[in-house]
Design an enzyme around this catalytic site. Structure first.
Site, PDB file in Angstrom:
ATOM      1  N   THR A  87      -8.251   7.005  -8.606  1.00  0.00           N
ATOM      2  CA  THR A  87      -8.030   5.676  -8.027  1.00  0.00           C
ATOM      3  C   THR A  87      -7.845   5.767  -6.515  1.00  0.00           C
ATOM      4  OG1 THR A  87      -7.029   4.863 -10.072  1.00  0.00           O
ATOM      5  CG2 THR A  87      -6.558   3.625  -8.069  1.00  0.00           C
ATOM      6  N   SER A  88      -7.126   6.768  -6.062  1.00  0.00           N
ATOM      7  CA  SER A  88      -6.939   6.953  -4.618  1.00  0.00           C
ATOM      8  C   SER A  88      -8.283   7.122  -3.916  1.00  0.00           C
ATOM      9  CB  SER A  88      -6.056   8.171  -4.354  1.00  0.00           C
ATOM     10  OG  SER A  88      -4.766   7.986  -4.885  1.00  0.00           O
ATOM     11  N   HIS A 140     -18.560   3.821 -10.416  1.00  0.00           N
ATOM     12  CA  HIS A 140     -17.438   4.675 -10.826  1.00  0.00           C
ATOM     13  C   HIS A 140     -16.872   4.167 -12.142  1.00  0.00           C
ATOM     14  CE1 HIS A 140     -14.048   1.875  -9.854  1.00  0.00           C
ATOM     15  NE2 HIS A 140     -14.953   1.351  -9.045  1.00  0.00           N
ATOM     16  N   HIS A 142     -14.719   5.776 -16.108  1.00  0.00           N
ATOM     17  CA  HIS A 142     -14.378   6.882 -17.009  1.00  0.00           C
ATOM     18  C   HIS A 142     -15.483   7.046 -18.053  1.00  0.00           C
ATOM     19  CE1 HIS A 142     -10.609   7.068 -15.015  1.00  0.00           C
ATOM     20  NE2 HIS A 142     -10.090   5.982 -15.569  1.00  0.00           N
ATOM     21  N   SER A 172       0.721  14.241 -16.096  1.00  0.00           N
ATOM     22  CA  SER A 172       0.603  12.981 -15.365  1.00  0.00           C
ATOM     23  C   SER A 172       0.171  11.858 -16.303  1.00  0.00           C
ATOM     24  CB  SER A 172      -0.395  13.138 -14.216  1.00  0.00           C
ATOM     25  OG  SER A 172      -0.522  11.933 -13.495  1.00  0.00           O
ATOM     26  N   TYR A 279      -8.422   8.190   4.785  1.00  0.00           N
ATOM     27  CA  TYR A 279      -7.558   8.895   3.841  1.00  0.00           C
ATOM     28  C   TYR A 279      -6.252   9.325   4.504  1.00  0.00           C
ATOM     29  CZ  TYR A 279      -5.849  12.452   0.602  1.00  0.00           C
ATOM     30  OH  TYR A 279      -5.068  13.190  -0.248  1.00  0.00           O
ATOM     31  N   SER A 285      -4.715   5.283   0.413  1.00  0.00           N
ATOM     32  CA  SER A 285      -5.153   6.620   0.043  1.00  0.00           C
ATOM     33  C   SER A 285      -4.213   7.304  -0.940  1.00  0.00           C
ATOM     34  CB  SER A 285      -5.322   7.487   1.305  1.00  0.00           C
ATOM     35  OG  SER A 285      -4.087   7.600   1.971  1.00  0.00           O
ATOM     36  N   LYS A 293       7.874  10.735 -13.509  1.00  0.00           N
ATOM     37  CA  LYS A 293       7.240  11.977 -13.961  1.00  0.00           C
ATOM     38  C   LYS A 293       8.174  13.157 -13.724  1.00  0.00           C
ATOM     39  CE  LYS A 293       3.701  13.624 -11.692  1.00  0.00           C
ATOM     40  NZ  LYS A 293       2.333  13.785 -11.171  1.00  0.00           N
TER      41      LYS A 293
END
Length: 356
Positions: A87-88, A140, A142, A172, A279, A285, A293
């Site tokens: 995603t970034s 883009h 999955h 993650s 970035y 970014s 987590k």
């Protein structure tokens, strides 16, 4: 002359020798400068000849080709693996598409199924290759790798991707399903409410942290063959390696995402001009981070590493990492703690027939 040398004072002789030496050094330096000038002149002439040849080629091709320029016919497919900083990276493409004049399209599959039906494969290939209004295009989603050559198309898109350490990726994803991230904090996740840590899951033999859940990066690169999705298949591993080397322009690693972006910008400025600076300084970014987590313990990691599935997935990751580092070593250099892209290191010469 012999009499002259014997009667010449030693100091005069030394000065004469020094003068002769300086003169020889001067002449050698002039010769070297002339040689360098000759080489530069030859390169300049070669570049001029190439430019003229390319100009004639473009003028001739312009009469035959459609108004769409070749560089504007490019398509990139980023079949992004979940939880690899995808995603970034995709946000950078969205930020650049208006400025760099290309289209970004998200491939949204039902229930996030990475395997397309045969009829959808045909539709997708037809869309990507013939949808001229969406070129140049950056797709883009999955989705597992799809070999366009199987469908009889003349031109194939360029694939790119990013991989991550298998255990770090699974950890993650595990917490993402329970706590979400800071990208859409209000969205309710599938496992929301489950407070069990990853360590507790592994210790109790839970299904969400089973070694089979590690099996994802290999099938994404392997593709739409049934064997790709058989966890632990060495055939799938070899096919994924083959596709990575032969079908992908560049595959980066999450841990070195900035280097990946820098190389992409150097190789494909039509899409990624300005990506590195964006970035480093942009607001999006580093936008998506999994919340709550907790890093796994050494005991948890050791337990997962005992499985054959981890060993094969990790072998693929190490293979991808080695390949990326090889590409990077030939593309960038480090100076004063900063990376910079190497300049072009080849040119053309001895071009025949000569241009009149």
């Amino acid at each position: 002359m012999g009499l002259l040398r014997t009667t010449m004072p030693p100091k005069i002789q030394l000065l004469a020798v020094l003068a002769f030496g300086v003169a020889m050094l001067f002449i050698e330096n002039q010769i070297q400068n002339l040689e360098e000038s000759r080489v530069k002149l030859e390169r300049a002439i070669a570049r001029h000849e190439v430019a003229e040849v390319e100009q004639r080629h473009n003028e001739d091709a312009g009469r035959e080709l459609s108004p769409l320029a070749e560089k504007d016919d490019m398509v990139i497919i980023y079949n992004r693996v979940p939880k690899t900083a995808s995603t970034s990276f995709t946000n950078i493409a969205y930020d650049l598409c208006g400025k760099n004049r290309f289209h970004v399209l998200h491939i949204n599959t039902t229930k996030n199924n990475p395997v397309m039906s045969l009829q959808d494969q045909v539709r997708f290939v037809r869309n990507v290759t013939s949808w001229r209004e969406m070129k140049p295009g950056f797709y883009h989603g999955h989705v597992a790798y799809l070999d366009f050559s199987k469908y009889g198309v003349k031109s194939k898109p360029m694939y790119i991707n990013v991989v991550r350490d298998p255990i770090e990726r699974l950890v993650s994803y595990y917490y993402f399903l329970r706590f979400g991230d800071d990208y859409r904090p209000g969205l309710r996740r599938r496992k929301q409410g489950d407070k069990k840590t990853f360590d507790e899951c592994v210790s109790s033999g839970g299904s969400d942290c089973a070694p089979e859940k590690l099996w994802l990066q290999i099938p994404f690169f392997c593709g739409h063959h049934s064997e790709c999705w058989n966890a632990g298949s060495r055939w799938a591993l070899e096919q994924a390696k083959y596709n990575l080397v032969n079908e992908y322009l560049l595959v980066g690693v999450t841990e070195e995402l900035e280097d990946f972006i820098m190389i992409l910008e150097a190789a494909l400025p039509r899409f990624f001009k300005g990506a590195t600076e964006l970035y480093k300084t942009g607001k999006k970014s580093h936008l998506r981070k999994t919340t709550e987590k907790k890093p796994p313990t050494k005991e948890t990691i050791a337990k997962l590493q005992q499985s054959d599935i981890w060993k094969i997935e990790n072998e693929f990751y190490e293979f991808a990492l080695e390949q990326f580092q090889f590409v990077r070593a030939h593309a960038v250099r480090e100076k004063d703690g900063e990376l910079y892209v190497l300049a072009q290191s080849f040119f053309y010469e001895k071009i025949y027939p000569k241009v009149n």
